[in-house]
Enzyme design. Structure first.
Site, PDB file in Angstrom:
ATOM      1  N   GLU A  74       0.846  -1.201   0.000  1.00  0.00           N
ATOM      2  CA  GLU A  74       0.000   0.000   0.000  1.00  0.00           C
ATOM      3  C   GLU A  74       0.878   1.246   0.000  1.00  0.00           C
ATOM      4  O   GLU A  74       0.763   2.093  -0.847  1.00  0.00           O
ATOM      5  CB  GLU A  74      -0.887   0.017   1.248  1.00  0.00           C
ATOM      6  CG  GLU A  74      -2.121  -0.850   1.140  1.00  0.00           C
ATOM      7  CD  GLU A  74      -3.166  -0.262   0.191  1.00  0.00           C
ATOM      8  OE1 GLU A  74      -3.201   0.965   0.031  1.00  0.00           O
ATOM      9  OE2 GLU A  74      -3.925  -1.055  -0.390  1.00  0.00           O
ATOM     10  N   ARG A  97      12.637   6.115   7.832  1.00  0.00           N
ATOM     11  CA  ARG A  97      13.172   7.202   8.663  1.00  0.00           C
ATOM     12  C   ARG A  97      14.584   6.818   9.145  1.00  0.00           C
ATOM     13  O   ARG A  97      14.897   5.655   9.361  1.00  0.00           O
ATOM     14  CB  ARG A  97      12.251   7.496   9.843  1.00  0.00           C
ATOM     15  CG  ARG A  97      12.194   6.441  10.964  1.00  0.00           C
ATOM     16  CD  ARG A  97      13.072   6.824  12.144  1.00  0.00           C
ATOM     17  NE  ARG A  97      13.046   5.900  13.247  1.00  0.00           N
ATOM     18  CZ  ARG A  97      13.725   4.782  13.292  1.00  0.00           C
ATOM     19  NH1 ARG A  97      14.445   4.390  12.266  1.00  0.00           N
ATOM     20  NH2 ARG A  97      13.687   4.014  14.377  1.00  0.00           N
ATOM     21  N   ARG A 118      19.600   4.213  27.613  1.00  0.00           N
ATOM     22  CA  ARG A 118      18.552   3.375  28.207  1.00  0.00           C
ATOM     23  C   ARG A 118      18.958   1.914  28.275  1.00  0.00           C
ATOM     24  O   ARG A 118      18.715   1.222  29.248  1.00  0.00           O
ATOM     25  CB  ARG A 118      17.286   3.528  27.352  1.00  0.00           C
ATOM     26  CG  ARG A 118      16.023   3.105  28.051  1.00  0.00           C
ATOM     27  CD  ARG A 118      14.784   3.393  27.223  1.00  0.00           C
ATOM     28  NE  ARG A 118      14.671   2.542  26.054  1.00  0.00           N
ATOM     29  CZ  ARG A 118      14.520   2.989  24.827  1.00  0.00           C
ATOM     30  NH1 ARG A 118      14.502   4.286  24.592  1.00  0.00           N
ATOM     31  NH2 ARG A 118      14.408   2.165  23.808  1.00  0.00           N
ATOM     32  N   LYS A 155       2.224  -8.682  21.027  1.00  0.00           N
ATOM     33  CA  LYS A 155       2.762  -8.230  22.318  1.00  0.00           C
ATOM     34  C   LYS A 155       1.616  -8.213  23.349  1.00  0.00           C
ATOM     35  O   LYS A 155       0.454  -8.120  22.954  1.00  0.00           O
ATOM     36  CB  LYS A 155       3.365  -6.833  22.169  1.00  0.00           C
ATOM     37  CG  LYS A 155       4.715  -6.857  21.460  1.00  0.00           C
ATOM     38  CD  LYS A 155       5.477  -5.579  21.715  1.00  0.00           C
ATOM     39  CE  LYS A 155       6.923  -5.730  21.290  1.00  0.00           C
ATOM     40  NZ  LYS A 155       7.731  -4.561  21.587  1.00  0.00           N
ATOM     41  N   GLU A 189      16.025  -1.934   9.937  1.00  0.00           N
ATOM     42  CA  GLU A 189      14.828  -2.540  10.519  1.00  0.00           C
ATOM     43  C   GLU A 189      13.664  -2.358   9.540  1.00  0.00           C
ATOM     44  O   GLU A 189      13.408  -1.242   9.093  1.00  0.00           O
ATOM     45  CB  GLU A 189      14.475  -1.872  11.850  1.00  0.00           C
ATOM     46  CG  GLU A 189      13.227  -2.481  12.475  1.00  0.00           C
ATOM     47  CD  GLU A 189      12.676  -1.668  13.647  1.00  0.00           C
ATOM     48  OE1 GLU A 189      12.691  -2.182  14.762  1.00  0.00           O
ATOM     49  OE2 GLU A 189      12.254  -0.513  13.422  1.00  0.00           O
ATOM     50  N   HIS A 210       0.861   4.661  20.001  1.00  0.00           N
ATOM     51  CA  HIS A 210       2.110   5.416  20.134  1.00  0.00           C
ATOM     52  C   HIS A 210       1.829   6.822  20.663  1.00  0.00           C
ATOM     53  O   HIS A 210       2.492   7.310  21.578  1.00  0.00           O
ATOM     54  CB  HIS A 210       2.787   5.462  18.756  1.00  0.00           C
ATOM     55  CG  HIS A 210       4.172   6.015  18.775  1.00  0.00           C
ATOM     56  ND1 HIS A 210       4.456   7.312  18.428  1.00  0.00           N
ATOM     57  CD2 HIS A 210       5.343   5.459  19.122  1.00  0.00           C
ATOM     58  CE1 HIS A 210       5.752   7.515  18.549  1.00  0.00           C
ATOM     59  NE2 HIS A 210       6.313   6.410  18.968  1.00  0.00           N
TER      60      HIS A 210
HETATM   61  N1  LIG Z   1       3.051   1.655  18.799  1.00  0.00           N
HETATM   62  C1  LIG Z   1       3.845   0.650  19.173  1.00  0.00           C
HETATM   63  N2  LIG Z   1       4.996   0.410  18.520  1.00  0.00           N
HETATM   64  C2  LIG Z   1       5.768  -0.628  18.920  1.00  0.00           C
HETATM   65  C3  LIG Z   1       5.409  -1.457  20.010  1.00  0.00           C
HETATM   66  N3  LIG Z   1       6.364  -2.399  20.158  1.00  0.00           N
HETATM   67  C4  LIG Z   1       7.278  -2.170  19.220  1.00  0.00           C
HETATM   68  N4  LIG Z   1       6.946  -1.108  18.457  1.00  0.00           N
HETATM   69  C5  LIG Z   1       7.723  -0.536  17.331  1.00  0.00           C
HETATM   70  O1  LIG Z   1       8.693  -1.491  16.949  1.00  0.00           O
HETATM   71  C6  LIG Z   1      10.027  -1.043  17.242  1.00  0.00           C
HETATM   72  C7  LIG Z   1      10.922  -2.177  17.687  1.00  0.00           C
HETATM   73  O2  LIG Z   1      10.254  -3.058  18.530  1.00  0.00           O
HETATM   74  P1  LIG Z   1      10.824  -4.525  18.808  1.00  0.00           P
HETATM   75  O3  LIG Z   1      11.265  -5.173  17.542  1.00  0.00           O
HETATM   76  O4  LIG Z   1       9.843  -5.257  19.644  1.00  0.00           O
HETATM   77  O5  LIG Z   1      12.137  -4.251  19.595  1.00  0.00           O
HETATM   78  P2  LIG Z   1      12.369  -4.255  21.125  1.00  0.00           P
HETATM   79  O6  LIG Z   1      13.472  -5.205  21.367  1.00  0.00           O
HETATM   80  O7  LIG Z   1      11.124  -4.436  21.930  1.00  0.00           O
HETATM   81  O8  LIG Z   1      12.755  -2.757  21.347  1.00  0.00           O
HETATM   82  P3  LIG Z   1      14.052  -2.033  20.932  1.00  0.00           P
HETATM   83  O9  LIG Z   1      15.194  -2.873  21.381  1.00  0.00           O
HETATM   84  O10 LIG Z   1      13.839  -0.783  21.719  1.00  0.00           O
HETATM   85  O11 LIG Z   1      14.064  -1.762  19.449  1.00  0.00           O
HETATM   86  C8  LIG Z   1       9.823   0.048  18.267  1.00  0.00           C
HETATM   87  O12 LIG Z   1      10.895   0.943  18.233  1.00  0.00           O
HETATM   88  C9  LIG Z   1       8.521   0.677  17.787  1.00  0.00           C
HETATM   89  O13 LIG Z   1       8.739   1.502  16.654  1.00  0.00           O
HETATM   90  C10 LIG Z   1       4.176  -1.170  20.700  1.00  0.00           C
HETATM   91  O14 LIG Z   1       3.779  -1.825  21.655  1.00  0.00           O
HETATM   92  N5  LIG Z   1       3.455  -0.098  20.242  1.00  0.00           N
HETATM   93  N1  LIG Z   2      11.266   0.885  11.154  1.00  0.00           N
HETATM   94  C1  LIG Z   2      10.657   2.065  11.122  1.00  0.00           C
HETATM   95  N2  LIG Z   2      10.270   2.569   9.937  1.00  0.00           N
HETATM   96  C2  LIG Z   2       9.645   3.756   9.856  1.00  0.00           C
HETATM   97  N3  LIG Z   2       9.379   4.526  10.919  1.00  0.00           N
HETATM   98  C3  LIG Z   2       9.758   4.077  12.126  1.00  0.00           C
HETATM   99  C4  LIG Z   2      10.409   2.837  12.299  1.00  0.00           C
HETATM  100  N4  LIG Z   2      10.652   2.651  13.628  1.00  0.00           N
HETATM  101  C5  LIG Z   2      10.173   3.733  14.247  1.00  0.00           C
HETATM  102  N5  LIG Z   2       9.638   4.595  13.369  1.00  0.00           N
HETATM  103  C6  LIG Z   2       9.008   5.890  13.663  1.00  0.00           C
HETATM  104  O1  LIG Z   2      10.003   6.890  13.688  1.00  0.00           O
HETATM  105  C7  LIG Z   2       9.675   7.900  14.650  1.00  0.00           C
HETATM  106  C8  LIG Z   2      10.882   8.174  15.537  1.00  0.00           C
HETATM  107  O2  LIG Z   2      11.180   7.007  16.255  1.00  0.00           O
HETATM  108  P1  LIG Z   2      12.467   6.829  17.119  1.00  0.00           P
HETATM  109  O3  LIG Z   2      13.565   6.301  16.297  1.00  0.00           O
HETATM  110  O4  LIG Z   2      12.779   8.075  17.882  1.00  0.00           O
HETATM  111  O5  LIG Z   2      11.994   5.783  18.207  1.00  0.00           O
HETATM  112  P2  LIG Z   2      11.476   4.298  18.047  1.00  0.00           P
HETATM  113  O6  LIG Z   2      12.290   3.563  17.034  1.00  0.00           O
HETATM  114  O7  LIG Z   2       9.985   4.282  17.861  1.00  0.00           O
HETATM  115  O8  LIG Z   2      11.750   3.736  19.528  1.00  0.00           O
HETATM  116  P3  LIG Z   2      13.109   3.234  20.205  1.00  0.00           P
HETATM  117  O9  LIG Z   2      14.080   4.367  20.183  1.00  0.00           O
HETATM  118  O10 LIG Z   2      12.681   2.865  21.569  1.00  0.00           O
HETATM  119  O11 LIG Z   2      13.580   2.034  19.431  1.00  0.00           O
HETATM  120  C9  LIG Z   2       8.432   7.378  15.400  1.00  0.00           C
HETATM  121  O12 LIG Z   2       7.308   8.029  14.869  1.00  0.00           O
HETATM  122  C10 LIG Z   2       8.387   5.904  15.048  1.00  0.00           C
HETATM  123  O13 LIG Z   2       7.057   5.406  15.004  1.00  0.00           O
END
Ligand SMILES: Nc1nc2c(ncn2[C@@H]2O[C@H](COP(=O)(O)OP(=O)(O)OP(=O)(O)O)[C@@H](O)[C@H]2O)c(=O)[nH]1
Ligand SMILES: Nc1ncnc2c1ncn2[C@@H]1O[C@H](COP(=O)(O)OP(=O)(O)OP(=O)(O)O)[C@@H](O)[C@H]1O
Length: 251
Positions: free
Chosen positions: A54, A59, A72, A128, A155, A171
């Site tokens: 779609e 980012r 962290r 989750k 990722e 989120h």
């Molecule tokens: N809205 C939302 N986004 C999530 C949630 N869990 C994971 N994500 C998204 O998926 C990304 C990576 O999640 P995971 O693959 O589960 O990684 P993780 O080991 O839990 O977390 P990190 O080590 O912080 O990346 C996050 O940075 C978010 O962008 C959730 O419960 N809600």
């Molecule tokens: N794989 C992805 N592809 C596109 N957008 C993403 C992806 N992962 C996170 N985002 C978005 O990018 C923005 C900035 O995210 P940021 O990198 O600061 O944190 P995060 O990846 O969501 O969390 P964390 O730092 O805990 O892993 C958020 O709006 C998030 O939803």
């Protein structure tokens, strides 16, 4: 004193170059993945009557967000450690219509020779605890720089529109309540996740019926007639050809 100042300047210039190179590798990796997604999208548009992608959004993680995550998680503040441990500096999110599309897209990416799937988290089979669903891939892709090849982590999150809708709202709520969502809202979010999953399954079954219908119509004739005649396809028929059904039913 003057020599010390020159050394410090030199050090800062070298550090800046290293940082630039570091972030650029992720930018290039993202561009490569985006090109791959774009090629798949265009190929589907030209040669198939259905496109599983779609839209896609990518980012680069901001330096602030990288540093916060390093702190962290308690990793070392070195480029090597960040490179090894923070695997979502380059991120792509692919949104598709149906759950089967997610697995299809994953397989199409996995088949590409220069993509190595390092990790796969299937939060669709195992959501989750809060209800979050998506497919998460950590892939590695080679980036060819003037002084050699870098293997870069990217990722890739693949989800349906319903999953994306839920995750975006969750989120926002998560940050609005400073990561402490009220208990009642958690319950409601979890119920909404179940509803979103039901919607996904329903849309998937309609889609399957539509595909069966297409196959049938190839063998048996006019697809519109089949839609109207065949009771099994009453629901997709309503989506596809409302006007005709209204006419038939005299409404
Ligand atoms: N809205 C939302 N986004 C999530 C949630 N869990 C994971 N994500 C998204 O998926 C990304 C990576 O999640 P995971 O693959 O589960 O990684 P993780 O080991 O839990 O977390 P990190 O080590 O912080 O990346 C996050 O940075 C978010 O962008 C959730 O419960 N809600
Ligand atoms: N794989 C992805 N592809 C596109 N957008 C993403 C992806 N992962 C996170 N985002 C978005 O990018 C923005 C900035 O995210 P940021 O990198 O600061 O944190 P995060 O990846 O969501 O969390 P964390 O730092 O805990 O892993 C958020 O709006 C998030 O939803």
């Amino acid at each position: 004193m003057e020599k010390q100042k020159i050394d410090t300047n030199q050090m800062l210039i070298t550090l800046k170059k290293e940082m630039m190179r570091f972030m650029l590798t992720y930018k290039f990796a993202l561009e490569e993945i985006n090109t791959k997604i774009d090629i798949l999208t265009q190929e589907f548009q030209y040669f198939h009557d259905y496109n599983p992608i779609e839209h896609a959004k990518s980012r680069l993680k901001s330096p602030e967000s990288i540093l916060k995550k390093v702190e962290r998680k308690g990793y070392d503040f070195t480029l090597n450690s960040i490179q090894e441990n923070i695997r979502d500096i380059a991120g792509v999110r692919i949104t598709c219509s149906f759950i089967t599309d997610i697995y299809e897209i994953k397989n199409m990416l996995a088949k590409q020779k220069d993509i190595t799937i390092i990790e796969c988290k299937d939060y669709i089979k195992d959501p989750k605890p809060n209800g979050y669903q998506s497919m998460h891939l950590i892939v590695q892709i080679p980036v060819f720089m003037s002084d050699g090849e870098e293997k870069v982590f990217v990722e890739i999150q693949i989800r349906t529109i319903a999953m994306d809708f839920w995750a975006s709202l969750e989120h926002k709520i998560y940050y609005k309540y400073d990561k402490e969502i009220p208990e009642q809202m958690k319950i409601e979010l979890s119920e909404a996740a179940v509803t979103a999953a039901q919607l996904d399954r329903k849309m998937e079954s309609i889609h399957l019926e539509m595909n069966k219908l297409k196959e049938l119509s190839k063998e048996e004739g006019n697809p519109e007639e089949l839609l109207i005649q065949n009771e099994r396809f009453r629901l997709p028929a309503k989506f596809l050809n409302m006007k005709k059904i209204f006419e038939e039913e005299g409404t």
